[in-house]
Design an enzyme around this catalytic site. Structure first.
Site, mmCIF file in Angstrom:
data_model
loop_
_atom_site.group_PDB
_atom_site.id
_atom_site.type_symbol
_atom_site.label_atom_id
_atom_site.label_comp_id
_atom_site.label_asym_id
_atom_site.label_seq_id
_atom_site.Cartn_x
_atom_site.Cartn_y
_atom_site.Cartn_z
ATOM 1 N N ARG A 1 52.961 -4.508 28.505
ATOM 2 C CA ARG A 1 52.898 -3.981 27.141
ATOM 3 C C ARG A 1 53.900 -2.870 26.891
ATOM 4 N NH1 ARG A 1 47.963 -5.420 24.751
ATOM 5 N NH2 ARG A 1 48.261 -3.810 23.195
ATOM 6 N N ASN B 1 47.659 4.128 21.833
ATOM 7 C CA ASN B 1 48.559 3.001 21.589
ATOM 8 C C ASN B 1 48.648 2.839 20.081
ATOM 9 O OD1 ASN B 1 49.875 0.520 21.418
ATOM 10 N ND2 ASN B 1 47.987 -0.637 21.734
ATOM 11 N N GLY B 2 49.860 2.928 19.519
ATOM 12 C CA GLY B 2 50.015 2.765 18.079
ATOM 13 C C GLY B 2 50.945 3.808 17.501
ATOM 14 N N GLU C 1 66.795 -12.175 25.103
ATOM 15 C CA GLU C 1 65.759 -11.235 25.536
ATOM 16 C C GLU C 1 65.852 -10.865 26.999
ATOM 17 O OE1 GLU C 1 61.636 -11.780 23.972
ATOM 18 O OE2 GLU C 1 62.041 -13.848 24.514
ATOM 19 N N HIS D 1 80.324 -24.372 9.303
ATOM 20 C CA HIS D 1 80.367 -23.430 8.173
ATOM 21 C C HIS D 1 80.553 -21.993 8.649
ATOM 22 C CE1 HIS D 1 79.384 -26.612 5.368
ATOM 23 N NE2 HIS D 1 78.421 -26.989 6.211
ATOM 24 N N LYS E 1 55.385 -6.767 25.204
ATOM 25 C CA LYS E 1 54.772 -8.072 24.999
ATOM 26 C C LYS E 1 54.100 -8.188 23.629
ATOM 27 C CE LYS E 1 53.419 -12.150 26.371
ATOM 28 N NZ LYS E 1 54.467 -13.178 26.331
#
Ligand code: M6R
Length: 612
Positions: A27, A99-100, A492, A508, A607
């Protein structure tokens, strides 16, 4: 984004917290820290991974039966020792992990400074704990009440754990828009951002709802209140996952394990849902809402990243098979552009984690506007699974590698089942084609098993192109979203610039990039646009680009012109994305490995993206 773990009970907290943080490290992994209560409030934290924290704490006092731990993905303030969590209140008796994001932290901080507070870090989290501490001191209320009152001043998303030197047998947890799970053991409690750190100790968990405060007191157990001070009865659920799902199982990386699990995970996604014997599809979770889909004027799919790519495949599936118009939206754009949503629209939200902040906000908006919202999530009990009207779990099992692999193919499985079911009901395909496609879908796991054999060949190709600076991925129809997904995977984890394009769009613009240095991955499996894709390959070769073609048949024409040909087992067009994506996953995995990149924890990523 960040991972939080707490323990309160009769065991030593530190080893439980460290193990939990290691499980949650996917995370966020730029700094880590713990707070332990052992007669004192001990805080240990440092920049780096959980292993760095372990090294740092080698000679420290780590005793304590109550503690909280954090692994960070920086939002406010650079990743360093000071900004690492836990943070403490002005008096120093409270410790918090978070968390946040606290959106109004600047205003709150200014007010607190005016009232004499001083701050050590640049974080929004420190502001939160100062506020809780101030309320507790001034109003002389219990810790849980101080947290509840502080929540009324705080705008943003958070899951927090708070402990206090003054209450050595208590822990307070609260959440708003960020996940938090409480595991219930025998006279002990485990708290975490998701169930992965908990499953080895207990299967009984309570998922906190938004704006709830949980107080765990070793004398009185777990009690929950809402932000409005209403008492809530904890709803205990049983976890389905097991420990084995969280281990690497002999593979070098989680990503490799998860790529290899796909035949199994797709089977699990279909299990009990695709019933070949009676030619039926049954998605129990959305059964009561199927009529809404069958009669929808339009389907809106909202998602981010890889899940958005799955949504694009969903667009092809629903339009091609069930003839329902579909729009696929980035959740982050959808939520802010005042979208037109009618009551006959069905919104499908796709998310592996079920916690993506933008997708959650898009769902809330769609619900406010009266739409039916269905979810396709992997994480059981996640916020999206809980706020949607109904949904289907992908059942891919925990996905730990930051780069999504098996969750993507499981999402495609669910979308295929939904579209095929709608096609049958709406009679937009013949019975014969329906039966053919049902059999083809059932055959996908077998095709995936076969395509796994391409790994050695892809590894050789990876060795040739590992130093490329750019990659182009081209696909048509069902394979266009796969081209986007292939490019995202490479970006990534290997940090090589890559772009996905519809093959015909190449001329294009991107064609200007092509020279003898440029690898171009071409997905050339489409049955109906085969000649056209061959022409696209010719156009690339005419500019000396290096073509890596993914084809589904021994093909002399492509073999003659492409530099490398990866052959995959043939499968009906609507389901090719599940198969064509596998060689691209291997390609990015091996290139990243050869470039010494951290495959499972790529730089700057997390994640689950629980902030905007
Ligand atoms: O959990 P979600 O599916 O909602 O996550 C969406 C994206 O953040 C995610 O797919 C991201 O793009 C992955 N790193 C892709 O590998």
């Amino acid at each position: 984004m960040c991972g939080i773990v707490g323990y309160i009970g009769k065991k030593e907290a530190f080893p439980i917290i460290i193990k939990g943080l290691q499980r949650l490290e996917y995370r966020g992994y730029d700094s880590a820290g713990v707070a332990l209560l052992n007669g004192e409030l001990q805080i240990h934290k440092c920049k780096g991974k959980v292993q760095d924290l372990l090294n740092y704490t080698k000679d420290k006092n780590l005793h304590g039966y109550i503690g909280i731990g954090h692994t960070r993905w920086a939002t406010h303030g650079e990743p360093n020792d000071v900004n690492a969590h836990p943070h403490v209140s002005e008096v120093g008796n409270l410790a918090i992990i978070h968390n946040g994001i606290i959106e109004n932290y600047a205003t709150l901080k200014e007010e607190l400074i005016q009232r004499g507070h001083t701050f050590e870090s640049d974080t929004d989290t420190e502001v939160f704990v100062h506020l809780i501490g101030e309320i507790k001191e001034k109003q002389n209320v219990p810790l849980e009440e101080a947290v509840r009152m502080a929540m009324q001043h705080v705008v943003g998303a958070y899951a927090i754990l708070v402990i206090s030197y003054d209450h050595p047998r208590k822990m307070v947890a609260a959440r708003k828009s960020s996940p938090l799970v409480v595991g219930i053991g025998d006279g002990e409690y485990y708290l975490a951002s998701d169930a992965t750190p908990i499953v080895e100790y207990t299967r009984n968990v309570v998922y906190l709802n938004d704006e709830e405060i949980a107080c765990i007191d070793l004398e009185n157990g777990l009690s929950i209140k809402s932000i409005e001070n209403e008492v809530r009865t904890p709803f205990v659920e049983e976890l389905e996952m097991n420990l084995e799902m969280l281990e690497k199982g002999g593979y070098e990386h989680f990503m490799l394990k998860e790529i290899n699990e796909q035949a199994r995970s797709i089977k699990d996604s279909m299990r009990g849902r695709l019933r070949l014997e009676d030619k039926e599809i049954m998605l129990g979770g959305i059964k009561d809402y199927e009529d809404k889909i069958f009669n929808a004027d339009r389907i809106l799919i909202v998602a981010c990243g890889t899940s958005w790519h799955a949504g694009l495949v969903g667009e092809y599936l629903f339009e091609d098979l069930a003839r329902i118009p579909v729009e696929v939206e980035y959740a982050s754009e959808f939520r802010y552009r005042n979208p037109i949503i009618n009551k006959n629209d069905v919104v499908i939200a796709i998310s592996q984690s079920g916690e993506t902040a933008d997708t959650l906000a898009a769902i809330r908006l769609a619900k406010e506007k009266g739409a039916t919202v269905l979810g396709i999530c992997n994480v059981v009990g996640s916020s999206i699974a809980r706020i949607t009207d109904a949904g289907a779990y992908t059942h891919a099992g925990p996905e730990i590698g930051v780069a999504s692999t098996k969750a993507f193919t499981a999402q495609l499985t669910i979308l295929s089942l939904m579209a095929l079911r709608a096609a049958k009901q709406r009679q937009t395909i013949s019975e014969e084609r329906y039966e053919f496609l049902l059999k083809e879908l059932d055959r996908v796991p077998e095709a995936i098993e076969q395509v796994m054999k391409c790994e050695a060949q892809v590894k050789e190709i990876a060795a040739v192109f590992k130093d490329a600076r750019n990659f182009l991925y081209l696909g048509r129809g069902y394979n266009f979203p796969v081209a986007l997904e292939g490019a995202l995977k490479l970006k990534e984890i290997s940090y090589i610039h890559a772009e996905g394009y519809p093959a015909a769009e190449m001329k294009h613009g991107p064609i200007a990039l092509i020279d003898e240095e440029m690898p171009i991955v071409v997905l050339a499996t489409n049955q109906h646009a085969y000649e056209k894709i061959v022409s696209n390959i010719q156009e690339v070769k005419a500019r000396k680009g290096k073509v890596i073609a993914v084809t589904s048949k021994q093909d002399e024409e492509i073999s003659k012109i492409a530099d490398y040909v990866i052959e995959i087992p043939p499968i009906a067009d609507p389901f090719t994305p599940m198969v064509t994506t596998v060689p691209l996953q291997f390609l990015s995995y091996h290139i990243a490995l050869m470039r010494d990149c951290n495959v499972d924890q790529p730089r700057n990523l997390a994640k689950s993206v629980t902030v905007e």
